[in-house]
Scaffold this active site. Sequence first.
Site, PDB file in Angstrom:
ATOM      1  N   HIS A 230      -6.570   4.202   6.682  1.00 22.53           N
ATOM      2  CA  HIS A 230      -5.840   3.850   5.458  1.00 22.53           C
ATOM      3  C   HIS A 230      -5.114   5.065   4.858  1.00 22.53           C
ATOM      4  O   HIS A 230      -4.006   4.923   4.329  1.00 22.53           O
ATOM      5  CB  HIS A 230      -6.814   3.246   4.442  1.00 22.53           C
ATOM      6  CG  HIS A 230      -6.147   2.667   3.226  1.00 22.53           C
ATOM      7  ND1 HIS A 230      -5.159   1.709   3.300  1.00 22.53           N
ATOM      8  CD2 HIS A 230      -6.315   2.934   1.896  1.00 22.53           C
ATOM      9  CE1 HIS A 230      -4.746   1.396   2.071  1.00 22.53           C
ATOM     10  NE2 HIS A 230      -5.438   2.130   1.198  1.00 22.53           N
TER      11      HIS A 230
ATOM     12  N   SER B 174       0.836  -1.209   0.000  1.00 24.13           N
ATOM     13  CA  SER B 174       0.000   0.000   0.000  1.00 24.13           C
ATOM     14  C   SER B 174       0.869   1.256   0.000  1.00 24.13           C
ATOM     15  O   SER B 174       1.745   1.411   0.857  1.00 24.13           O
ATOM     16  CB  SER B 174      -0.888   0.017   1.252  1.00 24.13           C
ATOM     17  OG  SER B 174      -1.903  -0.921   1.121  1.00 24.13           O
TER      18      SER B 174
ATOM     19  N   MET C 289      -2.299  -7.151   6.279  1.00 29.09           N
ATOM     20  CA  MET C 289      -3.408  -7.946   5.715  1.00 29.09           C
ATOM     21  C   MET C 289      -3.016  -8.645   4.408  1.00 29.09           C
ATOM     22  O   MET C 289      -3.867  -8.891   3.548  1.00 29.09           O
ATOM     23  CB  MET C 289      -4.616  -7.035   5.476  1.00 29.09           C
ATOM     24  CG  MET C 289      -5.089  -6.309   6.718  1.00 29.09           C
ATOM     25  SD  MET C 289      -6.376  -5.108   6.318  1.00 29.09           S
ATOM     26  CE  MET C 289      -6.360  -4.063   7.773  1.00 29.09           C
ATOM     27  N   SER C 290      -1.729  -8.915   4.239  1.00 29.49           N
ATOM     28  CA  SER C 290      -1.297  -9.507   2.954  1.00 29.49           C
ATOM     29  C   SER C 290      -0.038 -10.350   3.153  1.00 29.49           C
ATOM     30  O   SER C 290       0.253 -10.793   4.261  1.00 29.49           O
ATOM     31  CB  SER C 290      -0.993  -8.385   1.953  1.00 29.49           C
ATOM     32  OG  SER C 290       0.117  -7.637   2.410  1.00 29.49           O
TER      33      SER C 290
ATOM     34  N   ASN D 287       2.017   2.802  11.041  1.00 26.16           N
ATOM     35  CA  ASN D 287       1.299   3.243  12.252  1.00 26.16           C
ATOM     36  C   ASN D 287       1.648   2.324  13.409  1.00 26.16           C
ATOM     37  O   ASN D 287       2.143   1.223  13.193  1.00 26.16           O
ATOM     38  CB  ASN D 287      -0.218   3.184  12.001  1.00 26.16           C
ATOM     39  CG  ASN D 287      -0.661   1.786  11.606  1.00 26.16           C
ATOM     40  OD1 ASN D 287      -0.436   1.340  10.469  1.00 26.16           O
ATOM     41  ND2 ASN D 287      -1.273   1.083  12.544  1.00 26.16           N
TER      42      ASN D 287
ATOM     43  N   HIS E  36      -5.876  -8.685  -2.294  1.00 28.26           N
ATOM     44  CA  HIS E  36      -6.114  -9.099  -0.900  1.00 28.26           C
ATOM     45  C   HIS E  36      -7.360  -9.964  -0.843  1.00 28.26           C
ATOM     46  O   HIS E  36      -8.291  -9.772  -1.624  1.00 28.26           O
ATOM     47  CB  HIS E  36      -6.319  -7.870  -0.007  1.00 28.26           C
ATOM     48  CG  HIS E  36      -5.217  -6.863  -0.102  1.00 28.26           C
ATOM     49  ND1 HIS E  36      -5.174  -5.882  -1.064  1.00 28.26           N
ATOM     50  CD2 HIS E  36      -4.106  -6.685   0.663  1.00 28.26           C
ATOM     51  CE1 HIS E  36      -4.095  -5.134  -0.902  1.00 28.26           C
ATOM     52  NE2 HIS E  36      -3.423  -5.606   0.141  1.00 28.26           N
TER      53      HIS E  36
ATOM     54  N   HIS F 200      -3.236   1.059  -4.778  1.00 27.59           N
ATOM     55  CA  HIS F 200      -2.761  -0.112  -5.536  1.00 27.59           C
ATOM     56  C   HIS F 200      -3.179   0.105  -6.995  1.00 27.59           C
ATOM     57  O   HIS F 200      -4.323  -0.185  -7.377  1.00 27.59           O
ATOM     58  CB  HIS F 200      -3.369  -1.411  -4.988  1.00 27.59           C
ATOM     59  CG  HIS F 200      -2.868  -1.775  -3.625  1.00 27.59           C
ATOM     60  ND1 HIS F 200      -1.883  -2.713  -3.412  1.00 27.59           N
ATOM     61  CD2 HIS F 200      -3.202  -1.298  -2.394  1.00 27.59           C
ATOM     62  CE1 HIS F 200      -1.641  -2.812  -2.106  1.00 27.59           C
ATOM     63  NE2 HIS F 200      -2.437  -1.954  -1.473  1.00 27.59           N
TER      64      HIS F 200
ATOM     65  N   TYR G  18      -9.571  -9.815   1.431  1.00 26.86           N
ATOM     66  CA  TYR G  18     -10.744  -9.015   1.856  1.00 26.86           C
ATOM     67  C   TYR G  18     -11.419  -8.305   0.681  1.00 26.86           C
ATOM     68  O   TYR G  18     -12.543  -7.830   0.788  1.00 26.86           O
ATOM     69  CB  TYR G  18     -10.353  -8.010   2.964  1.00 26.86           C
ATOM     70  CG  TYR G  18      -9.367  -6.929   2.549  1.00 26.86           C
ATOM     71  CD1 TYR G  18      -9.743  -5.866   1.722  1.00 26.86           C
ATOM     72  CD2 TYR G  18      -8.056  -6.947   3.011  1.00 26.86           C
ATOM     73  CE1 TYR G  18      -8.853  -4.867   1.349  1.00 26.86           C
ATOM     74  CE2 TYR G  18      -7.154  -5.955   2.651  1.00 26.86           C
ATOM     75  CZ  TYR G  18      -7.564  -4.930   1.814  1.00 26.86           C
ATOM     76  OH  TYR G  18      -6.673  -3.944   1.429  1.00 26.86           O
ATOM     77  N   GLU G  19     -10.719  -8.257  -0.485  1.00 29.39           N
ATOM     78  CA  GLU G  19     -11.363  -7.650  -1.664  1.00 29.39           C
ATOM     79  C   GLU G  19     -12.377  -8.613  -2.282  1.00 29.39           C
ATOM     80  O   GLU G  19     -13.108  -8.252  -3.193  1.00 29.39           O
ATOM     81  CB  GLU G  19     -10.309  -7.307  -2.723  1.00 29.39           C
ATOM     82  CG  GLU G  19      -9.346  -6.211  -2.314  1.00 29.39           C
ATOM     83  CD  GLU G  19      -8.242  -6.021  -3.351  1.00 29.39           C
ATOM     84  OE1 GLU G  19      -8.530  -5.449  -4.425  1.00 29.39           O
ATOM     85  OE2 GLU G  19      -7.104  -6.468  -3.094  1.00 29.39           O
TER      86      GLU G  19
ATOM     87  N   ALA H  99       2.621  -2.451   3.797  1.00 35.85           N
ATOM     88  CA  ALA H  99       2.443  -1.479   4.877  1.00 35.85           C
ATOM     89  C   ALA H  99       1.957  -2.271   6.087  1.00 35.85           C
ATOM     90  O   ALA H  99       1.150  -3.185   5.931  1.00 35.85           O
ATOM     91  CB  ALA H  99       1.416  -0.439   4.465  1.00 35.85           C
TER      92      ALA H  99
END
Length: 449
Positions: A259, A35, A221-222, A245, A88, A66, A90-91, A118
Site C-alpha cells: 500500500h 488512494s 478494490m473500489s 503497480n 471500501h 483517505h 473491506y473496511e 489507484a
Amino acid sequence: MHSKEQIGHDEYQNTADWLMSHTKHRPLVAIICGSGLGMLADTLKCQDSFDYSDIPGFPQSTVQGHAGRLVFGELKGKSCVCMQGRFHMYEGHSLLKTTFPIRVFKLMGVETLIVTNAAGSLADGLQPGDIMIIKDHINFLGLVGLNPLCGPNDDKFGPRFPAMSGCYDKGLRSLLMEIAKQMGVADLVQEGVYAMVGGPNFETIAEAKLLHRLGVDAVGMSTAPEVVVATHCGLRVFGLSLITNKVVKSYEDSESVNHEGVLEVGRLRSHTVQQLKNKVQRTAGMSNAMANQQSIDLLFISLLILFLVLVVLIVLCWVFRHFKNRNLTEMRISAGQLPLRMVIRTKPEHAQQFMDHLMDRFIFQEETGPDCEEAFTEEHEQVTSNPSQSQKVIPKKMSQWISMALPPRQARKREMTLNSRSPCTDQSQAEIHALQQQDEPQHALSSCH
Ligand SMILES: O=P(O)(O)O[C@@H]1C[C@H](O)[C@@H](CO)O1
C-alpha cells in the site's frame, strides 16, 4: 451479504439538507479521490470542508491515504464537491454504506461523478505512473450478488434493473484523450477495463493470471459499486485509474506490491492527474440546464431560418407568377344585367382566337343553330326575370362555349371550375387560382358575382 440493510430516502435527504444548509456551494460535479489522490481537491477555491465524522449519516474512512473529508469549492467559478477518501467494503462497510454519498450528491443537484482510484495493471502496455481512462468495468462482487442495489428498489432514485452498458460517458472519455494530447501526455494515457475485487489482500499470481485472461487491464478494490449506484440514479460518470503497480503474474517475478508503494505513486503523479481531472471537470461542470438552453437557442435559430426560407420562397413564387402572367392579355366579360363577371387571361395570340369563338359560339350561335338561339333567348328571359336561376344557367352556357374554344384537357378543367363557381366561395376562388398556374394555352379564369 448486506441485502437486508436499507437506507431510507429520508436519511439521504437529511444529509443532503444538512450539507446544503452548511455551504453556499451548489455543485454540479462530484469527485471521489482514490488512494493517495486526496490532493485533487487542493486547487479548489473558496473551500468549505467537513470531516466525515461531522456530517450526519456519513460513514467514516479508516484507510491510510483517505483523509475522510468532504471539500466543497470552486474551479473556474463552477462549484464542485470532492471526497478526500472513499469507503471500501473491506473496511467493514456494507456496499450500501460505501455508496451513501453518491445518492446524497444526487439529491444536492450533482449531475456528473468523476471517480478516481489507484489500481494495479495487468495489461502489458500499462506501466506504474500511467493513467487509464476507465472504458468499462467487471464488478466481481456484483457478479456474485454483492451489489448495493440488492434489496427493495427505491424508485425515486432509479429503476429496478438499470442498464450498465455505456456507464462510463463516451463524450468525456474522448474529451480526456484530446486534453491529454494537448497537454503532451498522450503517451501516459490509454483506455482500459477496470475490475473490482473485494480485497483487502492483493491478488495471488493465479488470480492475476485469471484476471489477465478475462481481459482485465487494471484491478482495484473500489469504484464499481459507486458507478453502479451513480448510473442507477442517472448521474453521468467518468473514471480514471492511476496505475500504481504492476500486478505480479509470473512465478519467476520476485516483486510484490504494498500500500505504501501505491500511495507513493499517487503522490508522484498527482499533478498530472489533477490537471487532467480539472480540465474534464470544467467541461462536465457545464450543467444540463445550460446544455438545454443551448438546444433551445439552436431550435429558435432553426425556426427563424426556416421562416426566412419560407418568406423567400413565397416572394420567389410571387415574382415567378408575375413574370409568367406578364405577357397575358386580360379580357373582362360581364354577362349583361346578370351579376356574373369573368376575367380571362390568355396569351395575346390565343386572345383573338378566344374572342372569335366567343362571338361565333355564344353571341351569334352559328354552330348551335337557330334552335339554340331561341333556347338561349328563352333562358335569357328566364334569367332576367329570376336572378337566382341565372346562377345555374349562365355558368352552364359559358362552360359550353369554353368547352368548344379550348383543347379538350383544359376544357374539362374549365368546365369543372365554371360549374363550381356559383355562389362564389373561397373554394371556387382557390380553383380559379389553380387554373391560373396551368401551362399552355394560358387561360386563367376568375369570376365573382
Ligand atoms: O480507493 P482506491 O481504490 O483508490 O484504493 C486502492 C485499493 C485499495 O484500497 C488500496 C490498495 O493500496 O488502493
